[in-house]
Design a protein around this motif. Structure first.
Motif, PDB file in Angstrom:
ATOM      1  N   GLY A  92       2.151  -9.077  -8.609  1.00 42.42           N
ATOM      2  CA  GLY A  92       3.520  -9.537  -8.952  1.00 42.42           C
ATOM      3  C   GLY A  92       4.444  -8.674  -9.017  1.00 42.42           C
ATOM      4  N   ARG A  93       5.786  -8.778  -8.715  1.00 37.95           N
ATOM      5  CA  ARG A  93       6.987  -7.745  -8.466  1.00 37.95           C
ATOM      6  C   ARG A  93       7.133  -7.042  -9.639  1.00 37.95           C
ATOM      7  NH1 ARG A  93      11.920 -10.978  -5.323  1.00 37.95           N
ATOM      8  NH2 ARG A  93      10.888 -11.259  -3.287  1.00 37.95           N
ATOM      9  N   ALA A  94       6.724  -7.650 -10.919  1.00 38.80           N
ATOM     10  CA  ALA A  94       7.117  -6.912 -12.036  1.00 38.80           C
ATOM     11  C   ALA A  94       5.781  -5.674 -12.414  1.00 38.80           C
ATOM     12  CB  ALA A  94       7.085  -7.780 -13.186  1.00 38.80           C
ATOM     13  N   GLN A  95       4.933  -6.247 -12.024  1.00 37.83           N
ATOM     14  CA  GLN A  95       3.685  -5.345 -11.928  1.00 37.83           C
ATOM     15  C   GLN A  95       3.721  -4.402 -10.888  1.00 37.83           C
ATOM     16  OE1 GLN A  95       3.233  -8.778 -12.153  1.00 37.83           O
ATOM     17  NE2 GLN A  95       2.606  -9.257 -14.153  1.00 37.83           N
ATOM     18  N   PHE A 108      -1.327  -2.554  -9.607  1.00 33.46           N
ATOM     19  CA  PHE A 108      -1.626  -3.237  -8.594  1.00 33.46           C
ATOM     20  C   PHE A 108      -2.908  -4.023  -8.453  1.00 33.46           C
ATOM     21  CE2 PHE A 108       1.009   0.277  -7.410  1.00 33.46           C
ATOM     22  CZ  PHE A 108       2.047  -0.521  -6.627  1.00 33.46           C
ATOM     23  N   MET A 109      -3.045  -5.173  -7.847  1.00 27.87           N
ATOM     24  CA  MET A 109      -4.467  -5.999  -7.698  1.00 27.87           C
ATOM     25  C   MET A 109      -5.608  -5.067  -6.875  1.00 27.87           C
ATOM     26  SD  MET A 109      -4.650  -8.258  -9.657  1.00 27.87           S
ATOM     27  CE  MET A 109      -6.084  -9.204  -9.106  1.00 27.87           C
ATOM     28  N   HIS A 110      -5.238  -3.941  -6.217  1.00 30.56           N
ATOM     29  CA  HIS A 110      -6.118  -3.222  -5.331  1.00 30.56           C
ATOM     30  C   HIS A 110      -7.333  -2.659  -5.917  1.00 30.56           C
ATOM     31  CE1 HIS A 110      -2.096  -1.768  -3.353  1.00 30.56           C
ATOM     32  NE2 HIS A 110      -2.346  -3.166  -3.309  1.00 30.56           N
ATOM     33  N   TRP A 111      -8.503  -2.898  -5.160  1.00 29.92           N
ATOM     34  CA  TRP A 111      -9.599  -2.446  -5.766  1.00 29.92           C
ATOM     35  C   TRP A 111      -9.901  -1.148  -5.470  1.00 29.92           C
ATOM     36  CZ3 TRP A 111     -13.794  -6.813  -3.702  1.00 29.92           C
ATOM     37  CH2 TRP A 111     -13.356  -7.940  -4.192  1.00 29.92           C
ATOM     38  N   ILE A 112      -9.207  -0.464  -4.493  1.00 28.23           N
ATOM     39  CA  ILE A 112      -9.381   1.036  -4.646  1.00 28.23           C
ATOM     40  C   ILE A 112      -7.799   1.614  -4.969  1.00 28.23           C
ATOM     41  CG2 ILE A 112      -9.464   2.939  -2.857  1.00 28.23           C
ATOM     42  CD1 ILE A 112     -11.312   1.262  -1.309  1.00 28.23           C
ATOM     43  N   GLU A 116      -2.048 -15.009 -12.669  1.00 31.45           N
ATOM     44  CA  GLU A 116      -1.612 -16.404 -12.174  1.00 31.45           C
ATOM     45  C   GLU A 116      -2.401 -16.466 -10.915  1.00 31.45           C
ATOM     46  OE1 GLU A 116       2.509 -14.215  -9.860  1.00 31.45           O
ATOM     47  OE2 GLU A 116       2.560 -15.748 -11.659  1.00 31.45           O
ATOM     48  N   ASP A 117      -2.289 -17.682 -10.497  1.00 27.73           N
ATOM     49  CA  ASP A 117      -3.096 -18.204  -9.363  1.00 27.73           C
ATOM     50  C   ASP A 117      -2.671 -17.403  -7.938  1.00 27.73           C
ATOM     51  OD1 ASP A 117      -3.847 -19.871  -6.592  1.00 27.73           O
ATOM     52  OD2 ASP A 117      -5.109 -20.603  -8.298  1.00 27.73           O
ATOM     53  N   PRO A 118      -3.211 -16.697  -7.365  1.00 23.57           N
ATOM     54  CA  PRO A 118      -2.623 -16.041  -6.000  1.00 23.57           C
ATOM     55  C   PRO A 118      -2.265 -16.885  -4.789  1.00 23.57           C
ATOM     56  CG  PRO A 118      -4.654 -14.774  -6.695  1.00 23.57           C
ATOM     57  CD  PRO A 118      -4.486 -16.133  -7.578  1.00 23.57           C
ATOM     58  N   VAL A 151       0.993  -1.209  -0.171  1.00 22.12           N
ATOM     59  CA  VAL A 151      -0.125  -0.009  -0.103  1.00 22.12           C
ATOM     60  C   VAL A 151       1.063   1.305   0.043  1.00 22.12           C
ATOM     61  CG1 VAL A 151      -1.456   1.304   1.288  1.00 22.12           C
ATOM     62  CG2 VAL A 151      -1.956  -1.118   1.105  1.00 22.12           C
ATOM     63  N   ARG A 152       2.022   1.208   0.830  1.00 24.74           N
ATOM     64  CA  ARG A 152       2.797   2.429   0.784  1.00 24.74           C
ATOM     65  C   ARG A 152       3.545   2.557  -0.591  1.00 24.74           C
ATOM     66  NH1 ARG A 152       3.606   0.972   6.541  1.00 24.74           N
ATOM     67  NH2 ARG A 152       4.984  -0.697   5.829  1.00 24.74           N
ATOM     68  N   LEU A 153       3.914   1.507  -1.250  1.00 23.46           N
ATOM     69  CA  LEU A 153       4.421   1.494  -2.743  1.00 23.46           C
ATOM     70  C   LEU A 153       3.393   2.181  -3.483  1.00 23.46           C
ATOM     71  CD1 LEU A 153       6.724   0.793  -4.659  1.00 23.46           C
ATOM     72  CD2 LEU A 153       5.678  -1.353  -4.735  1.00 23.46           C
ATOM     73  N   ALA A 154       2.210   1.785  -3.340  1.00 26.05           N
ATOM     74  CA  ALA A 154       1.027   2.263  -4.327  1.00 26.05           C
ATOM     75  C   ALA A 154       0.964   3.728  -4.011  1.00 26.05           C
ATOM     76  CB  ALA A 154      -0.061   1.350  -4.097  1.00 26.05           C
ATOM     77  N   LEU A 155       1.004   3.999  -2.836  1.00 21.53           N
ATOM     78  CA  LEU A 155       0.826   5.430  -2.403  1.00 21.53           C
ATOM     79  C   LEU A 155       1.907   6.492  -3.034  1.00 21.53           C
ATOM     80  CD1 LEU A 155      -0.523   5.678   1.084  1.00 21.53           C
ATOM     81  CD2 LEU A 155      -1.717   6.010  -0.913  1.00 21.53           C
TER      82      LEU A 155
END
Length: 292
Positions: free
Chosen positions: A109-112, A118-122, A184-186, A47-51
């Motif tokens: 995933g690290r590359a993504q 991110f897979m985040h819904w928000i 990929e399967d989480p 989350v911190r990385l996404a911010l």
């Protein structure tokens, strides 16, 4: 030792390894390594990385307060949605983490993640949260070949994961890119942790997105009908995980068709906005600006 005794001893030894050799603590570590499970700190760090890789602000335009859906079979009493107060939100990201825990959203995933995907819904866009806007005229639902993307009578743009075949047509047709795809399967990849047993963990090849915490709505509906038979359920006892976690009360959940709803009471004297890309699609999630 003759040949017969040797074969007998060999057979017993092989059978012993077959029964116990793969069990941890019997003959040492398991032959099949256990699946890696992420720690809660991994989700906090993401989350911190996404911010730090926040998306730019969306262009907002004024819209009227959402009203009853125009689709066949829509409820005349309930249309659930949210309003995000632009004056109160400080972009802290606590709503993102709460959504991850409530809905078992996997790590990316690290590359993504390195690319800010991110897979985040928000997601935070220009310092404010953005998610699926639960459009009344949802373009994603119109192109789903299996009906996995569908609309409930109460205004929730929902996903039936068992029906999803991973065509990704819905994602391509979403104007704001709110849908996420599991490449990929989480679980197998060690990126998933089931925080909430009431929500299924999705598999490879499935699209997912904000559900307005549909599981909470369903539970409240069932409890209300059991305790108040014959009365009309309006969802007054429900809130979403993101709204509950916001320290500034900047996210308000409620029923657009209920004049007593906290959502209506908060929004009726404010100017409402939506991203220009979905403003004409009758969104159920809006932004609140200045007072009228």
């Amino acid at each position: 030792m003759d040949r017969r005794e040797f074969l007998k001893l060999f057979s017993v030894t092989v059978a012993g390894f077959a029964l116990f050799g793969c069990r941890e603590g019997v003959f040492g570590p398991s032959v099949k390594a256990a699946k890696k499970t992420p720690a809660f700190a991994d989700f906090e760090n993401e989350v911190r990385l996404a911010l730090s890789k926040m998306k730019p602000a969306m262009e907002l335009v004024r819209i009227p307060m959402p009203s009853a859906l125009k689709t066949p079979g829509a409820s005349t009493e309930n249309r659930f949605g949210m309003a995000i107060d632009l004056d109160a939100c400080d972009g802290c990201g606590k709503c993102v983490l709460a959504c991850i825990q409530e809905n078992n959203i996997p790590l990316s995933g690290r590359a993504q993640a390195a690319r800010g995907q991110f897979m985040h819904w928000i997601e935070m866009c220009g310092g404010v949260p953005a998610m699926c806007f639960h459009c009344g005229d949802a373009p994603c639902e119109k192109v789903c070949p299996t009906g996995a993307a569908n609309h409930t009578p109460d205004g929730v743009s929902a996903m039936m994961y068992k029906r999803c075949t991973g065509s990704r047509f819905c994602g391509a047709n979403c104007p704001v890119g709110a849908r996420k795809f599991n490449f990929e399967d989480p679980v197998d990849s060690g990126r998933s942790l089931q925080f909430n047993s009431d929500v299924p963990v999705r598999t490879k090849g499935v699209m997912e997105k904000c559900s307005l915490c549909l599981q909470r709505l369903q539970d409240d509906r069932h409890d209300f009908k059991a305790l108040h038979p014959g009365e009309h359920w309006r969802g007054r006892g429900v809130t979403t995980a993101c709204a509950a976690a916001c320290p500034k009360n900047a996210i308000i959940f409620g029923n657009w068709l209920d004049e007593k709803s906290l959502l209506v009471l908060a929004a009726k004297d404010r100017v409402l906005y939506a991203p220009k890309a979905v403003a004409s699609l009758d969104p159920s999630i809006v932004y609140m600006g200045e007072r009228r």
